[in-house]
Design an enzyme around this catalytic site. Sequence first.
Site, PDB file in Angstrom:
ATOM      1  N   TYR A   1       0.773  -1.185   0.027  1.00 21.87           N
ATOM      2  CA  TYR A   1      -0.085   0.061  -0.076  1.00 21.87           C
ATOM      3  C   TYR A   1       0.909   1.172  -0.068  1.00 21.87           C
ATOM      4  O   TYR A   1       0.687   2.216  -0.879  1.00 21.87           O
ATOM      5  CB  TYR A   1      -0.861  -0.138   1.378  1.00 21.87           C
ATOM      6  CG  TYR A   1      -1.810   1.186   1.331  1.00 21.87           C
ATOM      7  CD1 TYR A   1      -2.841   1.699   0.707  1.00 21.87           C
ATOM      8  CD2 TYR A   1      -1.286   1.935   2.591  1.00 21.87           C
ATOM      9  CE1 TYR A   1      -3.407   2.594   1.138  1.00 21.87           C
ATOM     10  CE2 TYR A   1      -2.079   3.032   3.022  1.00 21.87           C
ATOM     11  CZ  TYR A   1      -3.361   3.417   2.173  1.00 21.87           C
ATOM     12  OH  TYR A   1      -3.973   4.625   2.498  1.00 21.87           O
TER      13      TYR A   1
ATOM     14  N   LYS B   1       0.958   4.264  -2.865  1.00 19.85           N
ATOM     15  CA  LYS B   1       0.440   5.497  -2.554  1.00 19.85           C
ATOM     16  C   LYS B   1       1.888   6.401  -3.092  1.00 19.85           C
ATOM     17  O   LYS B   1       1.613   7.407  -3.766  1.00 19.85           O
ATOM     18  CB  LYS B   1       0.308   5.638  -1.108  1.00 19.85           C
ATOM     19  CG  LYS B   1      -1.017   5.239  -0.569  1.00 19.85           C
ATOM     20  CD  LYS B   1      -2.264   6.104  -1.471  1.00 19.85           C
ATOM     21  CE  LYS B   1      -3.674   5.696  -0.930  1.00 19.85           C
ATOM     22  NZ  LYS B   1      -4.447   6.348  -1.847  1.00 19.85           N
TER      23      LYS B   1
HETATM   24  N1  SER Z   1      -5.054   4.265   7.727  1.00 21.25           N
HETATM   25  C1  SER Z   1      -3.997   3.465   6.942  1.00 21.25           C
HETATM   26  C2  SER Z   1      -3.831   2.086   7.164  1.00 21.25           C
HETATM   27  O1  SER Z   1      -3.791   1.754   8.212  1.00 21.25           O
HETATM   28  C3  SER Z   1      -2.917   4.330   6.609  1.00 21.25           C
HETATM   29  O2  SER Z   1      -2.927   5.392   5.487  1.00 21.25           O
HETATM   30  O3  SER Z   1      -3.629   1.300   6.084  1.00 21.25           O
END
Ligand code: SER
Length: 336
Positions: A153, A157
């Site tokens: 992730y 991003k």
């Molecule tokens: N809140 C998100 C997550 O824990 C972090 O951007 O993946």
Amino acid sequence: MRTRVVMITGCSGEIGQALVADFAERPGYELLTLDLKPLPAELEGRSRHIVGDILDDALLGRIVTEYEIHTIFHLAALLSARGEFTPELAHRVNVEGTLRLLKLAAEQSEWQGRPVRFIFPSSIAAYGMPDPATKARDSRVREWDWNQPQTMYGCNKLYGELLGAYYSTNYRQLAAERPVMLDFRSLRFPGLISAYTVPSGGTSDYAPEMLHAAAQGKPYQCFVRPDTRIPFMVMPDAVKSLMQVAAVDHGSLSRLVYNVTSFSLSAAEIREIVLEAFPDADITFEPDVRRQGIVDSWPADLNDDPARRDWDWKPEYDARRAFGDYLIPNIRQRYC
Ligand code: SER
């Protein structure tokens, strides 16, 4: 004649629901929302909603024949914990999906002859602190520090930010005529906490989960150590920052990517605050080594001075107001 709209992807997620509700209070906007899920019942009728996939090219093709899109909030994403179970799917949604929306915005910018605004929420997950000593020492990280994410992730991003920069500054740079390029703006959010929704698939979820469990009288085993510290922000401030960065004049922006944050608390401090409000809450710590590793790689706090300087960013809710005025009263009302 095509209808002029603001488009929101991922509108049934946590940020999306709050953003749609906020837009509904503002006159003069037509919303087009897209999500794999229907809009929650309480938001029905507040936008032209399409149930569909951002990876469906035919669907995106149909959308541009019907709508003139002047702003896109591209929120659809798989979060950090979910992404570690299905990394390739996370890449497809978070990167290929973003690329499709950027291309759509680029084509709309050319066709309309003016830049489409593209608002992209990024995350503390874009950072990767190498070890606890560095995290303790360099506690308020700046946008250009420690960009070595440790999750799919986070990688997605960070690359989404780079793609946005490319499409807004160098897109088709060798073409005979420079195209009108889109106007990309990204915010790196800390962990977000809402009184009305609970997140799914994130790693900062322990904070909202602790609070929502306590309000429902359910025991909660926190999956990180008590001393774990990351920054947080409540949902009204997340929406405020998105609206603000979307509205500011291009000339005021010195960067494409801005940190925004509100307060930084350890898991033990959050537990203390929750216990003050719900004295019978049963909150214990059962750290999960792997999820702990992810949170340990995120900074203890963010330096959001550029956002404060360039577009007067300032959260409404510090920790005291976040819990005392927004979270605790609304969560109490929600479950009691
Ligand atoms: N809140 C998100 C997550 O824990 C972090 O951007 O993946």
